[in-house]
Design an enzyme around this catalytic site. Sequence first.
Site, PDB file in Angstrom:
ATOM      1  N   GLU A 120       0.849  -1.200   0.000  1.00  0.00           N
ATOM      2  CA  GLU A 120       0.000   0.000   0.000  1.00  0.00           C
ATOM      3  C   GLU A 120       0.880   1.244   0.000  1.00  0.00           C
ATOM      4  OE1 GLU A 120      -2.927  -0.336   3.353  1.00  0.00           O
ATOM      5  OE2 GLU A 120      -2.037  -2.320   3.511  1.00  0.00           O
ATOM      6  N   LYS A 122       2.468   4.486   1.364  1.00  0.00           N
ATOM      7  CA  LYS A 122       2.724   4.956   2.720  1.00  0.00           C
ATOM      8  C   LYS A 122       2.501   6.465   2.732  1.00  0.00           C
ATOM      9  CE  LYS A 122       6.160   5.050   6.309  1.00  0.00           C
ATOM     10  NZ  LYS A 122       6.041   6.514   6.473  1.00  0.00           N
ATOM     11  N   ASP A 124       2.101  10.251   3.640  1.00  0.00           N
ATOM     12  CA  ASP A 124       2.831  11.134   4.528  1.00  0.00           C
ATOM     13  C   ASP A 124       1.824  12.025   5.248  1.00  0.00           C
ATOM     14  OD1 ASP A 124       5.028  12.154   5.696  1.00  0.00           O
ATOM     15  OD2 ASP A 124       5.705  13.326   3.985  1.00  0.00           O
ATOM     16  N   TYR A 229      -6.830   1.974   6.663  1.00  0.00           N
ATOM     17  CA  TYR A 229      -6.112   0.802   6.145  1.00  0.00           C
ATOM     18  C   TYR A 229      -6.013  -0.379   7.091  1.00  0.00           C
ATOM     19  CZ  TYR A 229      -2.468   3.455   8.538  1.00  0.00           C
ATOM     20  OH  TYR A 229      -1.759   4.196   9.451  1.00  0.00           O
ATOM     21  N   LYS A 316      10.803   2.459   1.776  1.00  0.00           N
ATOM     22  CA  LYS A 316      10.840   3.875   1.407  1.00  0.00           C
ATOM     23  C   LYS A 316      11.395   4.090  -0.004  1.00  0.00           C
ATOM     24  CE  LYS A 316       9.849   5.821   5.546  1.00  0.00           C
ATOM     25  NZ  LYS A 316      10.775   6.576   6.372  1.00  0.00           N
ATOM     26  N   CYS A 410      32.078  28.577  23.241  1.00  0.00           N
ATOM     27  CA  CYS A 410      30.631  28.397  23.096  1.00  0.00           C
ATOM     28  C   CYS A 410      30.007  29.679  22.560  1.00  0.00           C
ATOM     29  CB  CYS A 410      30.015  28.040  24.449  1.00  0.00           C
ATOM     30  SG  CYS A 410      28.225  28.027  24.435  1.00  0.00           S
ATOM     31  N   CYS A 413      27.743  31.099  25.785  1.00  0.00           N
ATOM     32  CA  CYS A 413      28.303  31.527  27.072  1.00  0.00           C
ATOM     33  C   CYS A 413      29.795  31.821  27.003  1.00  0.00           C
ATOM     34  CB  CYS A 413      28.032  30.481  28.140  1.00  0.00           C
ATOM     35  SG  CYS A 413      29.015  28.994  27.898  1.00  0.00           S
ATOM     36  N   CYS A 434      30.159  22.249  24.981  1.00  0.00           N
ATOM     37  CA  CYS A 434      30.301  23.357  25.927  1.00  0.00           C
ATOM     38  C   CYS A 434      30.251  22.719  27.305  1.00  0.00           C
ATOM     39  CB  CYS A 434      29.151  24.360  25.772  1.00  0.00           C
ATOM     40  SG  CYS A 434      29.086  25.505  27.159  1.00  0.00           S
ATOM     41  N   CYS A 439      25.682  26.985  31.380  1.00  0.00           N
ATOM     42  CA  CYS A 439      25.456  27.593  30.062  1.00  0.00           C
ATOM     43  C   CYS A 439      23.954  27.725  29.818  1.00  0.00           C
ATOM     44  CB  CYS A 439      26.079  26.735  28.964  1.00  0.00           C
ATOM     45  SG  CYS A 439      25.708  27.341  27.316  1.00  0.00           S
TER      46      CYS A 439
HETATM   47 ZN    ZN Z   1      27.802  27.387  26.562  1.00  0.00          ZN
END
Ligand code: ZN
Length: 675
Positions: A120, A122, A124, A229, A316, A410, A413, A434, A439
Amino acid sequence: MSQIEKKEVKIRLEKLRDLIEYHRKNYHLKDISEISPEALDSLKKELSDLESAYPSLVTADSPTQRVAGGVKDELQKVVHKSRQWSLNDCFTEDEFISFDERVKRFLKLNLQKDIEYVAEHKIDGLKIILEYKKGIFFRGATRGDGVIGEDVTHNIRTIESVPLKLDRPINITVEGEVWMSKSVFKTLNIQREEEGLELFANPRNIAAGSLRQLDPNIAASRKLGVFIYDITEYKEMPKTQNEELKLLGNLGFKVNKDFKLCKNAKEVIEFWNKWQDKKEKQDYFFDGIVVKVNEKKLQDELGYTGKAPRYAIAFKFKAEQVTTIVENITLQVGRTGVVTPVAELRPVLVYGSKVSRATLHNEDEIRRLGLKIGDTVILQKAGDVIPEVVEVLIDLRTGQEKEFKMPKNCPVCDSILEKKSIGSKGEGSAAWYCINKNCEAKDRKKLYYFTSKKVFNIDGLGPKIIDALCDALLVKIPADFFNLKKDEILALPRFGELSVDNLLSSIERARNIELSRLIASLSIPQVGEETSYDLANTFGSIEKFLNADFDTLSGIFGVGVVIAREISEWKKDKYHMDSLHKLLKELKIINPKKNNAIVNSKVSGKTFVLTGTLDSMDRDEAKALIKKLGGSVASAVSKSTDYVVAGESAGSKYDKAQELGIKILTEEEFRTLTK
Ligand code: ZN
């Protein structure tokens, strides 16, 4: 009103309903219009006027009841009668042939023998579960997390291809997919553009968004479609998937006509190839085909792996590819501190979605691609998988492209970034982290995750609201959510009395939490939902989990040294523990039931060790099966091992078992034991 008059009105109403229903079916199930839409509207108007005059004669299945009941305050939770599984998937012909062979081996059939499959499309869309009582539509729910979904009956009623009444007065539960057609999607976006509104990204998101609306008029205006289905519950289950689809059609459900009963795997592959080429012509998006073993008896025999059915697979289509330009590379800080480079793209339409960002995973991946800022790239997207950059078109370079340099600090931070040591030899991770515990980016992301569906599932606490609460300094750690006061929230912009009450009541409900979700909510690196589930089932309480030492943790199946090290590190951290203890004061934890598993006395309480390859299942499936029956799986043979299951080319564990005199099972014996 006289009795006679009322009787006549009743007859007229019945005739009107039947006639409208007749035309609805013709139009939605058979694509036939016998009368003009104007004439049909006129019939509907007469029905509606008559019902307004005689409200006591309104029936639940009347066509006027599609948008009835008004706006809801919130969506109720629905516990599904049977677990909603997801499917394993495959992407190539070879992978599909392996699936076919696995099925045959499990059923102990000769590999040359043909098995019938039903293939069948599929779709979406968004999965829904519909219940009918005595033939009348009773309730519609979303899939949710597979165990608990949301009641969206008021919105599903508005979908014209969903029958409010079946041809027979039966009790039945069915499953299907709600979707929006490509053409409606296009029209809707043209309208939105004219009105200066933000465009919708893809039809799937609108279909999902429409179904979760509180006001049914919105869903009604979106012209959603549906395909049914599967039958979940019915007293006379058909013997094959093919008959099941036919029965659904006969009962008055809309079934996608483009399914096929295939005699063998070869015919399935032909079907897959045919639709891969033709999929653009359909008015809905579908990203592959669903293939199920036709015979239900075989389906039952094949059963489930613990995660997905063994008798079905999503096959798929090849991913769709487009080209676009990487305009910049930015950095995103995740809840575990991992810093991910993200490609900021010139917006492009791929697989029906507008895409403007794609993850680049880590610095090594950028090097592997040879990507520079300004490069033209091939972007790929397969169905609901996140889009990825797969190739750089170096020939299109102008010389203006800029090299990307991974910063040392980072982006949020400014702390120094570090690589983690992973693996037994302490190799460095590909990703940069980090390491600043405070943070802000990490804390925010953890809070977003904490309230999300997979964890505490607090309705109305999405990222935008969390940002507002954090910026107003009302929330810093998860425990703070449970101490929010009504007037504090009311003082924030965008909040009204009703929305605050709804928010507070969802927070109240979240105080009852399963142990596995609580463990997942801690955002311990490497500890996702699956591992949390294993940890919860192993320890049974938060105290036992917190007291477990490194050796105990690393000995648990599915955990191992890397994760055990992360958990131990996490627990040593005072900031994490303080925050957790504050949270625990707010919660009522639901511990897993001792014998959640089906008790099989031969397996329950016994320790197994697996060695060699099994024919009928892979190792994860065997482990899941043992755990499901209440046994446990160890990685090494010791005196406390009860059974060693020896598959083909069993190794040293086999010798060790013989040496210690431990019972060795063949695959055959193992399957008998776990039957
Ligand atoms: Zn950070």
